[in-house]
Design a protein around this motif. Structure first.
Motif, PDB file in Angstrom:
ATOM      1  N   PRO A 101       0.822  -1.209   0.000  1.00 16.83           N
ATOM      2  CA  PRO A 101       0.000   0.000   0.000  1.00 16.83           C
ATOM      3  C   PRO A 101       0.853   1.256   0.000  1.00 16.83           C
ATOM      4  O   PRO A 101       0.526   2.224  -0.661  1.00 16.83           O
ATOM      5  CB  PRO A 101      -0.819  -0.127   1.286  1.00 16.83           C
ATOM      6  N   THR A 102       1.959   1.210   0.703  1.00 20.02           N
ATOM      7  CA  THR A 102       2.772   2.417   0.810  1.00 20.02           C
ATOM      8  C   THR A 102       3.432   2.762  -0.492  1.00 20.02           C
ATOM      9  O   THR A 102       3.657   3.907  -0.803  1.00 20.02           O
ATOM     10  CB  THR A 102       3.893   2.205   1.790  1.00 20.02           C
ATOM     11  N   THR A 103       3.782   1.735  -1.201  1.00 21.12           N
ATOM     12  CA  THR A 103       4.467   1.969  -2.456  1.00 21.12           C
ATOM     13  C   THR A 103       3.610   2.874  -3.329  1.00 21.12           C
ATOM     14  O   THR A 103       4.090   3.802  -3.948  1.00 21.12           O
ATOM     15  CB  THR A 103       4.696   0.634  -3.168  1.00 21.12           C
ATOM     16  N   HIS A 104       2.337   2.571  -3.310  1.00 17.74           N
ATOM     17  CA  HIS A 104       1.455   3.380  -4.135  1.00 17.74           C
ATOM     18  C   HIS A 104       1.331   4.786  -3.573  1.00 17.74           C
ATOM     19  O   HIS A 104       1.376   5.755  -4.302  1.00 17.74           O
ATOM     20  CB  HIS A 104       0.091   2.707  -4.235  1.00 17.74           C
ATOM     21  N   LEU A 112       9.912   0.158  -5.533  1.00 13.28           N
ATOM     22  CA  LEU A 112      10.674  -0.822  -4.773  1.00 13.28           C
ATOM     23  C   LEU A 112      11.003  -2.014  -5.640  1.00 13.28           C
ATOM     24  O   LEU A 112      10.177  -2.498  -6.377  1.00 13.28           O
ATOM     25  CB  LEU A 112       9.876  -1.272  -3.551  1.00 13.28           C
ATOM     26  N   THR A 113      12.210  -2.473  -5.514  1.00 13.89           N
ATOM     27  CA  THR A 113      12.638  -3.622  -6.313  1.00 13.89           C
ATOM     28  C   THR A 113      13.197  -4.678  -5.370  1.00 13.89           C
ATOM     29  O   THR A 113      14.377  -4.919  -5.328  1.00 13.89           O
ATOM     30  CB  THR A 113      13.731  -3.211  -7.312  1.00 13.89           C
ATOM     31  N   VAL A 114      12.305  -5.245  -4.600  1.00 11.17           N
ATOM     32  CA  VAL A 114      12.745  -6.202  -3.585  1.00 11.17           C
ATOM     33  C   VAL A 114      12.627  -7.613  -4.126  1.00 11.17           C
ATOM     34  O   VAL A 114      11.598  -8.000  -4.644  1.00 11.17           O
ATOM     35  CB  VAL A 114      11.863  -6.062  -2.330  1.00 11.17           C
ATOM     36  N   SER A 115      13.704  -8.348  -4.031  1.00 13.34           N
ATOM     37  CA  SER A 115      13.649  -9.716  -4.543  1.00 13.34           C
ATOM     38  C   SER A 115      12.898 -10.616  -3.567  1.00 13.34           C
ATOM     39  O   SER A 115      12.888 -10.390  -2.381  1.00 13.34           O
ATOM     40  CB  SER A 115      15.064 -10.250  -4.737  1.00 13.34           C
ATOM     41  N   VAL A 116      12.269 -11.609  -4.108  1.00  8.66           N
ATOM     42  CA  VAL A 116      11.505 -12.541  -3.267  1.00  8.66           C
ATOM     43  C   VAL A 116      12.413 -13.692  -2.884  1.00  8.66           C
ATOM     44  O   VAL A 116      13.069 -14.271  -3.721  1.00  8.66           O
ATOM     45  CB  VAL A 116      10.297 -13.090  -4.037  1.00  8.66           C
ATOM     46  N   PRO A 165       4.249 -11.804  -3.819  1.00  3.33           N
ATOM     47  CA  PRO A 165       5.022 -11.853  -5.068  1.00  3.33           C
ATOM     48  C   PRO A 165       6.265 -10.968  -5.035  1.00  3.33           C
ATOM     49  O   PRO A 165       7.282 -11.308  -5.619  1.00  3.33           O
ATOM     50  CB  PRO A 165       4.037 -11.349  -6.125  1.00  3.33           C
ATOM     51  N   ASN A 166       6.195  -9.818  -4.398  1.00  6.30           N
ATOM     52  CA  ASN A 166       7.346  -8.914  -4.502  1.00  6.30           C
ATOM     53  C   ASN A 166       7.701  -8.171  -3.224  1.00  6.30           C
ATOM     54  O   ASN A 166       8.408  -7.171  -3.271  1.00  6.30           O
ATOM     55  CB  ASN A 166       7.125  -7.905  -5.639  1.00  6.30           C
TER      56      ASN A 166
END
Ligand SMILES: C[S@@+](CC[C@H](N)C(=O)[O-])C[C@H]1O[C@@H](n2cnc3c(N)ncnc32)[C@H](O)[C@@H]1O
Length: 419
Positions: A7-10, A16-20, A63-64
């Motif tokens: 939610p914050t990303t939006h 954010l480019t966080v790997s899973v 997913p991310n």
């Protein structure tokens, strides 16, 4: 129901480019290694997904954004979701050691607290806190903290590593190869110190021990290392909780920081009680740093919007909440515990998020907050765009203030609050 992720990303427009990381079983046994592990410079990098003992929420893979906490039913506002009382690795900053209770973190606007343990130099707000701390630390803990205090105090009063305090926070972070090389280069001295401790020492090994003890001490890094070694030794369950946290493979924010850790390692090898030596290893310390980096909570004053940053610690069970700038869960520290309460009614399937920001950051604009949440401004860095936790490192914050990057915030009383 589809989980509402990021939610914050939006809200912030973060990219954010966080790997899973795929959850896998734990692979790091808690038992002490049979022999000194100075050639092992690896860290355990696997995580598993814990199952909380509650019907209110579950931890699931996203997913991310790695794992996250999701409501498993509708939850009314102000419901207590969980209480985290599993404080493990923690550091009370040396500058606050006379003012903050080492047990419950009570603080009275800078007043020196009445009860002091002379050997560890820790203070307490009440006899019961003092007794509780002593009971939890045990003899081995008291011996370890006494040894660290002797090192930090030094023969001629307080020692400080000037380089450490003044380093430029914009220097590149050491890579995983740099980290492995630095720990590897400490290994031959470590072997010599172990031999000197074992009493089978030619003159050269005794010299190595004396040399380690002559090096400048960084008390807050030393304290972090002592705390980690004690958790590994005394609390296998909490250590497993640490291992379960998402690791940061590049946890040292500069080469000076990395050097402070390898040096603290050698210093502790020279002075810690014999029983702790099998766990005084690069693997213990790298593992602790890698987990602390994205999972620590700041320990702050409870008044003044938490403007005083006393230290930081890992509460393993509390580290599965992701960040949101419009969180639906609030956190409150009560002594050594964190309580998490739902701020508004949430529906089944909603992600439960806290804010990683605190103090002044809550009122910052989106650009400032975005900067605070970024691990690195270099898009090539694996840290780029990763939201970072509080302290991220008090070490870094202290340097940031000492460099005057936050005009008017210089001095340890004004460390800019991060959570
Ligand atoms: C304390 S952990 C939270 C739990 C974590 N997701 C896990 O898998 O264990 C902090 C890390 O979660 C991830 N994270 C937290 N909030 C996020 C968000 N809003 N968007 C993407 N990733 C997030 C980042 O990798 C961050 O370093």
């Amino acid at each position: 129901m589809a989980p509402s992720i990021l939610p914050t990303t939006h809200l912030l427009g973060l990219d954010l480019t966080v790997s899973v990381r795929q959850p896998t079983p734990l692979d790091f046994p808690i038992s002490a290694p049979a022999s000194p592990a100075d050639s092992q410079v690896s860290m355990s990098t696997t995580t598993t997904t814990s199952t909380p003992a509650t019907s209110l929420y579950a931890i699931r893979q996203t997913p991310n954004a790695g794992r996250a906490v999701f409501a498993t039913r509708r939850i009314e506002a102000n419901t207590l979701l969980s209480t985290a009382n599993d404080l493990s690795i923690n550091v009370l900053l040396r500058d606050y050691r006379k003012e903050v209770c080492a047990q419950c973190f009570f603080y009275d606007r800078g007043t020196t607290l009445p009860l002091r343990n002379s050997s560890t130099n820790l203070v307490f707000c009440s006899p019961s806190c003092q007794q509780e701390w002593l009971a939890q630390a045990g003899d081995i803990g008291v011996q370890a903290w006494t040894a660290a205090e002797k090192l930090s105090k030094g023969k001629s009063g307080e020692q400080r590593d000037g380089d450490y305090d003044m380093v430029d926070p914009h220097l590149p972070r050491p890579t995983t190869q740099d980290i492995a090389a630095a720990w590897e280069s400490a290994s031959s001295l470590a072997t010599q110190i172990r031999l000197a401790r074992a009493g089978t020492s030619p003159k050269s090994t005794r010299k190595a021990l004396a040399a380690a003890l002559r090096e400048a001490v960084v008390p807050d890094v030393l304290a972090f290392c002592v705390s980690a070694i004690l958790v590994a030794y005394q609390s296998p369950e909490r250590w497993r909780g640490i291992l379960d946290l998402v690791p940061d493979e590049r946890p040292y924010h500069s080469f000076v920081d990395l050097a402070a850790f390898t040096r603290s390692y050698l210093q502790l090898l020279a002075v810690l009680p014999d029983k702790l030596l099998p766990l005084t290893t690069p693997e213990t310390l790298i593992t602790a740093s890698s987990r602390d980096s994205h999972n620590s909570f700041g320990i702050r004053s409870l008044e003044d919007e938490g403007s005083e940053f006393f230290g930081y610690g890992c509460w393993g069970s509390a580290s599965f909440f992701n960040h949101s700038c419009g969180p639906n869960v609030r956190k409150e520290r009560v002594g050594r515990e964190w309580r998490f309460l739902v701020d508004r009614m949430v529906e089944e399937g909603e992600e439960l998020c806290i804010s990683y920001l605190s103090g002044e950051e809550r009122t910052m604009g989106s650009v400032g907050r975005r900067e605070r949440l970024r691990g690195s401004e270099d898009p090539a860095s694996p840290q780029y765009g990763r939201p970072q936790r509080a302290k991220l490192s008090q070490r870094r914050l202290i340097r940031v203030t000492s460099l005057g990057l936050f005009p008017g915030l210089e001095g340890r009383k004004m460390v800019p609050p991060l959570e």
